[in-house]
Structure formats: structure tokens, C-alpha cells
Write a protein that holds these residues in place. Structure first.
Motif, short mmCIF file in Angstrom:
data_model
loop_
_atom_site.label_atom_id
_atom_site.label_comp_id
_atom_site.label_asym_id
_atom_site.label_seq_id
_atom_site.Cartn_x
_atom_site.Cartn_y
_atom_site.Cartn_z
N GLU A 47 0.76 -1.14 0.09
CA GLU A 47 0.07 0.01 -0.03
C GLU A 47 0.83 1.38 0.03
O GLU A 47 0.52 2.13 -0.84
N TYR A 48 2.00 1.23 0.81
CA TYR A 48 3.16 2.20 0.76
C TYR A 48 3.50 2.63 -0.74
O TYR A 48 3.65 3.65 -1.11
N LEU A 49 3.88 1.41 -1.38
CA LEU A 49 4.62 1.63 -2.66
C LEU A 49 3.51 2.16 -3.62
O LEU A 49 3.84 3.15 -4.51
N ASP A 50 2.23 1.68 -3.39
CA ASP A 50 1.35 2.19 -4.36
C ASP A 50 0.82 3.76 -4.08
O ASP A 50 0.83 4.22 -5.24
N LYS A 51 0.83 4.12 -3.03
CA LYS A 51 0.63 5.50 -2.77
C LYS A 51 1.84 6.43 -2.96
O LYS A 51 1.65 7.43 -3.81
N MET A 52 3.18 5.87 -2.98
CA MET A 52 4.16 6.79 -3.58
C MET A 52 4.26 6.63 -5.07
O MET A 52 4.52 7.88 -5.69
N GLN A 53 3.84 5.73 -5.71
CA GLN A 53 3.86 5.67 -6.99
C GLN A 53 2.74 6.50 -7.52
O GLN A 53 3.05 7.31 -8.76
N GLU A 54 1.74 6.69 -6.88
CA GLU A 54 0.51 7.65 -7.14
C GLU A 54 1.23 8.99 -7.14
O GLU A 54 0.57 10.02 -8.04
N ARG A 55 1.97 9.43 -6.14
CA ARG A 55 2.28 10.66 -6.22
C ARG A 55 3.31 11.09 -7.43
O ARG A 55 3.08 12.28 -7.65
N VAL A 56 4.30 10.07 -7.48
CA VAL A 56 4.88 10.37 -8.81
C VAL A 56 4.19 10.62 -10.28
O VAL A 56 4.62 11.38 -10.88
N ASN A 57 3.40 9.55 -10.26
CA ASN A 57 2.41 9.78 -11.42
C ASN A 57 1.58 11.14 -11.61
O ASN A 57 1.60 11.80 -12.59
N ARG A 58 1.00 11.54 -10.37
CA ARG A 58 0.27 12.61 -10.27
C ARG A 58 1.31 13.83 -10.63
O ARG A 58 0.75 14.74 -11.47
N PHE A 59 2.49 13.95 -10.18
CA PHE A 59 3.35 15.12 -10.50
C PHE A 59 3.62 15.07 -11.85
O PHE A 59 3.39 16.50 -12.55
N ILE A 60 3.80 13.92 -12.54
CA ILE A 60 4.36 13.88 -14.08
C ILE A 60 3.07 14.37 -14.83
O ILE A 60 3.34 15.09 -15.80
N VAL A 61 2.02 13.75 -14.50
CA VAL A 61 0.80 14.34 -15.26
C VAL A 61 0.54 15.85 -15.30
O VAL A 61 0.14 16.32 -16.03
N THR A 62 0.54 16.21 -13.98
CA THR A 62 0.40 17.76 -13.87
C THR A 62 1.05 18.54 -14.40
O THR A 62 0.68 19.73 -14.87
N HIS A 63 2.51 18.11 -14.39
CA HIS A 63 3.46 19.24 -15.10
C HIS A 63 4.01 18.65 -16.54
O HIS A 63 4.92 19.24 -16.97
N SER A 64 3.25 17.80 -17.24
CA SER A 64 3.43 17.58 -18.46
C SER A 64 2.02 17.41 -19.18
O SER A 64 1.02 17.56 -18.62
N ARG A 65 2.42 17.29 -20.67
CA ARG A 65 1.21 16.91 -21.57
C ARG A 65 0.63 15.54 -21.64
O ARG A 65 -0.19 15.15 -22.39
N ILE A 66 1.26 14.52 -21.03
CA ILE A 66 1.06 13.14 -21.01
C ILE A 66 -0.16 12.76 -20.55
O ILE A 66 -0.34 13.23 -19.10
N SER A 67 -0.92 11.89 -20.92
CA SER A 67 -2.08 11.47 -20.40
C SER A 67 -1.83 10.33 -19.33
O SER A 67 -0.81 9.68 -19.38
N GLU A 68 -2.72 10.10 -18.08
CA GLU A 68 -2.59 9.24 -17.15
C GLU A 68 -2.33 7.75 -17.73
O GLU A 68 -1.57 7.08 -17.45
N GLU A 69 -3.35 7.66 -18.70
CA GLU A 69 -3.37 6.20 -19.46
C GLU A 69 -1.99 5.93 -20.14
O GLU A 69 -1.45 4.77 -19.93
N LYS A 70 -1.34 6.98 -20.97
CA LYS A 70 -0.30 6.70 -21.77
C LYS A 70 0.96 6.31 -20.72
O LYS A 70 1.81 5.73 -20.94
#
Length: 244
Positions: free
Chosen positions: A160-183
Motif C-alpha cells: 500500500e505504501y509503494l502504491d501511494k508513493m507511485q501515485e504521487r510520482v504519477n500525479r506530479f508527472i501528469v500535472t506538469h506535462s502533457r502526457i495522459s495518465e493512461e499513456k
């Protein structure tokens, strides 16, 4: 009238000049280092991002506790009008990398990142954290899920900790770039590209095509883009009213 004596500056002897030249050769590989006053602050993220654990001395590292004070100083210095971040990193500590990325993203001054060689793993959030991102055509970015080294307790809380940490990284990348979450997730869990692991290795043109990075280019493009953004910021700044 009081007498004021002028003291001549101390002479620089040949031994001192020889020592300075030797230091330049050892540190920078050249004798004469060009110096100039610049309104651009250059920050480099090279090697492995070192976080809370000290890495072996043979590792080329970038210590995040060194970078954060530099970013604070660049933000406070009125002579600095823009920040250029150059990356050639294999990744490293996740929380340290996110801390650097958050600091860059929160700067009030124009920022440009330039990926040379590679911006792998946690280097991806740092690469997308600036106002504008550039990648060399030959550079690559490795996108993969978070991994842990050392002793791991196999309990649900760890996953669960790893999943939450991964979500933090994904959210930052998607927010600060134009890539979609699905891609992004498609690249994260791709098989067959990264040896003995899942993930994807993305080249410079593909990074632009996926929306991770804004453009393919080099140092000249980065400087031009940063100068353009600094000029726009100057033009939009209100005129100072002189005190009466």
C-alpha cells in the motif's frame, strides 16, 4: 584633514597562480575558466540523486541537501532572472527527487530543463518540473514503477505504501506535462524493453510525441527559450513608482 593611506592589494605570487591553475586542471580539466556575470542560474543534476542514505564513494551523486539551498538562493537573488536545470541522471532516491522537482516547480522565476544523456526513473519528474522542458535527440528517459532495495517486509502495508508513493510520482508527472495518465501507466507497465523489469525506455523524439517533454533541442535552444521567458516577465512587470 585626517590622513588616509591607500594600501596596495597583495601581490599574487607564482606559487599561488600555479596552485590555482592546478586546481582548475584537477577540478575542471582546463587552465583558464571563463567567468562572467549572468542573470541565469545553472543547476545540474548529474549521476544518482542521493537522498537519506549515503551512497558509496565511487558513485557519481547529486545530493539533494546541496541543491535545495541553491534553489532558495536563486529565488531570493534579485540578479537571477531565470533558472536552467541540466539533467544527466540515472534516478535515485524517490522522495529526494520529488523534493527537488517540487522546489523547481514552485519557483517564481522562469525555469527550463534540458535532458542530456538521460533523465531516468525519478529524473523524469525533475525533467518535467520546469516551465519548459527540452531533451537532446540522443537522450533517453526510462519510465518504470518504484522499486525498493534491501530488506522488504512482505505485508499489505508495504504494498500500500509503494502504491501511494507511485501515485504521487504519477500525479506530479501528469500535472506538469502533457502526457495522459493512461499513456503514462502504459509506459510504466510495458514489458520487453527494460531487462528483467517492466517499464519503457523513451527516446528524445518519442518523449516529445508522448507529451512528456516540450521539444527536442540542445543548450542553445534552452538559453533562447529561457531568455524569451525572462523578457516576457520583464515586459509584464509593473513599473516601479519612485518614492517622493
Amino acid at each position: 584633514m585626517p590622513f588616509v593611506s591607500e594600501q596596495a592589494p597583495p601581490e599574487v605570487g607564482p606559487d599561488h597562480r600555479r596552485s590555482a591553475a592546478t586546481d582548475n586542471i584537477q577540478q575542471l580539466g582546463q587552465i583558464n575558466v571563463p567567468t562572467m556575470e549572468s542573470n541565469i542560474f545553472c543547476l545540474s543534476v548529474i549521476g544518482q540523486v542521493e537522498g537519506h542514505m549515503i551512497l558509496p564513494p565511487q558513485n557519481k551523486t547529486t545530493k539533494y541537501e546541496h541543491l535545495i539551498p541553491q534553489l532558495v538562493a536563486a529565488e531570493q537573488n534579485p540578479r537571477i532572472e531565470g533558472v536552467l536545470i541540466i539533467l544527466n541522471t540515472v534516478g535515485g532516491d524517490v522522495e529526494a527527487g520529488l523534493a527537488i522537482a517540487e522546489m523547481i516547480a514552485s519557483l517564481s522565476k522562469p525555469t527550463v530543463t534540458l535532458v542530456l544523456g538521460g533523465g531516468h526513473s525519478i529524473g523524469v519528474p525533475i525533467a518535467v518540473s520546469a516551465d519548459h522542458s527540452i531533451i537532446a535527440e540522443s537522450a533517453t528517459m526510462t519510465i518504470h514503477p518504484i522499486r525498493m532495495t534491501g530488506l522488504v517486509i512482505s505485508v499489505p502495508q508495504t504494498f500500500e505504501y509503494l502504491d501511494k508513493m507511485q501515485e504521487r510520482v504519477n500525479r506530479f508527472i501528469v500535472t506538469h506535462s502533457r502526457i495522459s495518465e493512461e499513456k503514462l501507466k502504459e509506459l510504466l507497465f510495458k514489458t520487453g524493453e527494460v531487462p528483467r523489469d517492466i517499464g519503457a525506455t523513451v527516446g528524445g523524439p518519442d518523449a516529445v510525441r508522448y507529451g512528456l517533454i516540450h521539444q527536442v533541442g540542445g543548450i542553445g535552444d534552452a538559453i533562447r527559450e529561457l531568455n524569451r521567458r525572462m523578457e516576457e516577465r520583464r515586459a509584464g512587470r509593473p513599473m516601479e513608482v519612485p518614492l517622493q
